[in-house]
Design a protein around this motif. Structure first.
Motif, PDB file in Angstrom:
ATOM      1  N   SER A  10      33.728  40.242  48.157  1.00 35.35           N
ATOM      2  CA  SER A  10      33.997  41.121  47.021  1.00 35.35           C
ATOM      3  C   SER A  10      34.888  42.277  47.446  1.00 35.35           C
ATOM      4  O   SER A  10      35.687  42.768  46.655  1.00 35.35           O
ATOM      5  CB  SER A  10      32.694  41.642  46.417  1.00 35.35           C
ATOM      6  N   VAL A  11      34.748  42.700  48.718  1.00 34.61           N
ATOM      7  CA  VAL A  11      35.520  43.825  49.237  1.00 34.61           C
ATOM      8  C   VAL A  11      35.968  43.520  50.658  1.00 34.61           C
ATOM      9  O   VAL A  11      35.218  42.926  51.435  1.00 34.61           O
ATOM     10  CB  VAL A  11      34.666  45.123  49.262  1.00 34.61           C
ATOM     11  N   ALA A  12      37.185  43.958  50.986  1.00 34.35           N
ATOM     12  CA  ALA A  12      37.675  43.894  52.362  1.00 34.35           C
ATOM     13  C   ALA A  12      38.117  45.292  52.769  1.00 34.35           C
ATOM     14  O   ALA A  12      38.887  45.938  52.060  1.00 34.35           O
ATOM     15  CB  ALA A  12      38.843  42.924  52.485  1.00 34.35           C
TER      16      ALA A  12
ATOM     17  N   ILE B 125      40.459  45.690  47.971  1.00 31.03           N
ATOM     18  CA  ILE B 125      40.827  46.025  49.345  1.00 31.03           C
ATOM     19  C   ILE B 125      40.805  47.531  49.529  1.00 31.03           C
ATOM     20  O   ILE B 125      41.356  48.277  48.717  1.00 31.03           O
ATOM     21  CB  ILE B 125      42.223  45.469  49.694  1.00 31.03           C
ATOM     22  N   ILE B 126      40.162  47.949  50.608  1.00 33.52           N
ATOM     23  CA  ILE B 126      40.120  49.356  50.995  1.00 33.52           C
ATOM     24  C   ILE B 126      40.839  49.477  52.330  1.00 33.52           C
ATOM     25  O   ILE B 126      40.526  48.757  53.278  1.00 33.52           O
ATOM     26  CB  ILE B 126      38.670  49.850  51.137  1.00 33.52           C
ATOM     27  N   ALA B 127      41.812  50.377  52.399  1.00 35.41           N
ATOM     28  CA  ALA B 127      42.521  50.631  53.650  1.00 35.41           C
ATOM     29  C   ALA B 127      41.748  51.683  54.441  1.00 35.41           C
ATOM     30  O   ALA B 127      41.271  52.668  53.892  1.00 35.41           O
ATOM     31  CB  ALA B 127      43.934  51.116  53.370  1.00 35.41           C
TER      32      ALA B 127
ATOM     33  N   GLN C 293      48.959  52.469  45.909  1.00 34.68           N
ATOM     34  CA  GLN C 293      49.070  51.627  44.719  1.00 34.68           C
ATOM     35  C   GLN C 293      50.078  50.500  44.944  1.00 34.68           C
ATOM     36  O   GLN C 293      49.817  49.355  44.583  1.00 34.68           O
ATOM     37  CB  GLN C 293      49.480  52.467  43.511  1.00 34.68           C
ATOM     38  N   LYS C 294      51.208  50.810  45.560  1.00 37.58           N
ATOM     39  CA  LYS C 294      52.207  49.776  45.858  1.00 37.58           C
ATOM     40  C   LYS C 294      51.648  48.713  46.792  1.00 37.58           C
ATOM     41  O   LYS C 294      51.945  47.535  46.645  1.00 37.58           O
ATOM     42  CB  LYS C 294      53.452  50.402  46.495  1.00 37.58           C
ATOM     43  N   LEU C 295      50.846  49.159  47.758  1.00 33.97           N
ATOM     44  CA  LEU C 295      50.244  48.228  48.716  1.00 33.97           C
ATOM     45  C   LEU C 295      49.146  47.400  48.061  1.00 33.97           C
ATOM     46  O   LEU C 295      48.833  46.312  48.508  1.00 33.97           O
ATOM     47  CB  LEU C 295      49.700  49.014  49.914  1.00 33.97           C
ATOM     48  N   GLY C 296      48.571  47.909  46.983  1.00 32.29           N
ATOM     49  CA  GLY C 296      47.549  47.163  46.265  1.00 32.29           C
ATOM     50  C   GLY C 296      46.138  47.416  46.743  1.00 32.29           C
ATOM     51  O   GLY C 296      45.281  46.546  46.635  1.00 32.29           O
ATOM     52  N   VAL C 297      45.887  48.608  47.283  1.00 32.49           N
ATOM     53  CA  VAL C 297      44.539  48.922  47.744  1.00 32.49           C
ATOM     54  C   VAL C 297      43.803  49.760  46.701  1.00 32.49           C
ATOM     55  O   VAL C 297      44.403  50.542  45.972  1.00 32.49           O
ATOM     56  CB  VAL C 297      44.544  49.649  49.111  1.00 32.49           C
ATOM     57  N   ALA C 298      42.497  49.557  46.648  1.00 32.18           N
ATOM     58  CA  ALA C 298      41.662  50.268  45.683  1.00 32.18           C
ATOM     59  C   ALA C 298      41.345  51.682  46.148  1.00 32.18           C
ATOM     60  O   ALA C 298      41.074  52.557  45.332  1.00 32.18           O
ATOM     61  CB  ALA C 298      40.369  49.496  45.456  1.00 32.18           C
ATOM     62  N   ALA C 299      41.365  51.896  47.467  1.00 34.00           N
ATOM     63  CA  ALA C 299      41.064  53.213  48.026  1.00 34.00           C
ATOM     64  C   ALA C 299      41.590  53.272  49.448  1.00 34.00           C
ATOM     65  O   ALA C 299      41.851  52.246  50.077  1.00 34.00           O
ATOM     66  CB  ALA C 299      39.561  53.484  48.015  1.00 34.00           C
TER      67      ALA C 299
ATOM     68  N   LYS D 103      29.926  54.752  52.235  1.00 32.40           N
ATOM     69  CA  LYS D 103      29.112  53.753  51.554  1.00 32.40           C
ATOM     70  C   LYS D 103      29.209  53.824  50.032  1.00 32.40           C
ATOM     71  O   LYS D 103      29.417  52.800  49.382  1.00 32.40           O
ATOM     72  CB  LYS D 103      27.669  53.862  52.019  1.00 32.40           C
ATOM     73  N   PRO D 104      29.080  55.000  49.393  1.00 36.60           N
ATOM     74  CA  PRO D 104      29.195  55.036  47.929  1.00 36.60           C
ATOM     75  C   PRO D 104      30.569  54.599  47.428  1.00 36.60           C
ATOM     76  O   PRO D 104      30.676  53.972  46.375  1.00 36.60           O
ATOM     77  CB  PRO D 104      28.924  56.494  47.567  1.00 36.60           C
ATOM     78  N   VAL D 105      31.605  54.900  48.194  1.00 35.02           N
ATOM     79  CA  VAL D 105      32.961  54.486  47.795  1.00 35.02           C
ATOM     80  C   VAL D 105      33.059  52.964  47.829  1.00 35.02           C
ATOM     81  O   VAL D 105      33.547  52.333  46.886  1.00 35.02           O
ATOM     82  CB  VAL D 105      34.029  55.122  48.720  1.00 35.02           C
ATOM     83  N   VAL D 106      32.575  52.357  48.894  1.00 33.13           N
ATOM     84  CA  VAL D 106      32.612  50.899  49.024  1.00 33.13           C
ATOM     85  C   VAL D 106      31.801  50.257  47.904  1.00 33.13           C
ATOM     86  O   VAL D 106      32.244  49.292  47.270  1.00 33.13           O
ATOM     87  CB  VAL D 106      32.101  50.459  50.414  1.00 33.13           C
TER      88      VAL D 106
END
Length: 118
Positions: free
Chosen positions: A43-45, A72-74, A88-94, A105-108
């Motif tokens: 669900s998340v990377a 995806i979280i960088a 945003q260009k890279l396509g990461v959620a955070a 943890k709450p962010v994930v």
């Protein structure tokens, strides 16, 4: 399920913090991350941008193409800080700054829930 890609310090700390309620898989490099992604439904990377030779950036691009709904979280240190526009260009959620702390943890969980609701 959560995938974490990074150096041993990142992997160890992420597993300690995130593995309490979620199944966490660890990959020390992009090759192993792609193998796991092909076999399991994450669900998340969380991807460390500090992988050697820009592999973190390339892995994010590859994951974005091959698993479009993956959140995806960088992970980065100050050297590779990303502006909101670049993220945003890279396509990461955070973008989360190192070092890994319990504050992550709450962010994930919030980003994981986004995928569950979509």
């Amino acid at each position: 399920m959560i995938l974490v890609v990074g150096d041993p310090t990142v992997l160890d700390k992420a597993q300690q913090i995130l593995n309490r309620e979620r199944q966490v898989f660890l990959a020390p490099d992009a090759i192993q991350a792609l193998e796991l992604t092909g076999n399991l439904g994450f669900s998340v990377a969380l991807v460390d941008l500090d992988l050697p030779e820009g592999a973190g950036f390339e892995l994010i691009k590859t994951l974005r193409r091959s698993v479009p709904d993956l959140q995806i979280i960088a992970i980065t240190n100050a050297i590779y800080s990303l502006s909101p526009e670049d993220a945003q260009k890279l396509g990461v959620a955070a973008v989360l700054k190192k070092p890994i702390t319990a504050d992550w943890k709450p962010v994930v969980e919030r980003i994981r829930a986004r995928r569950s609701n979509s």
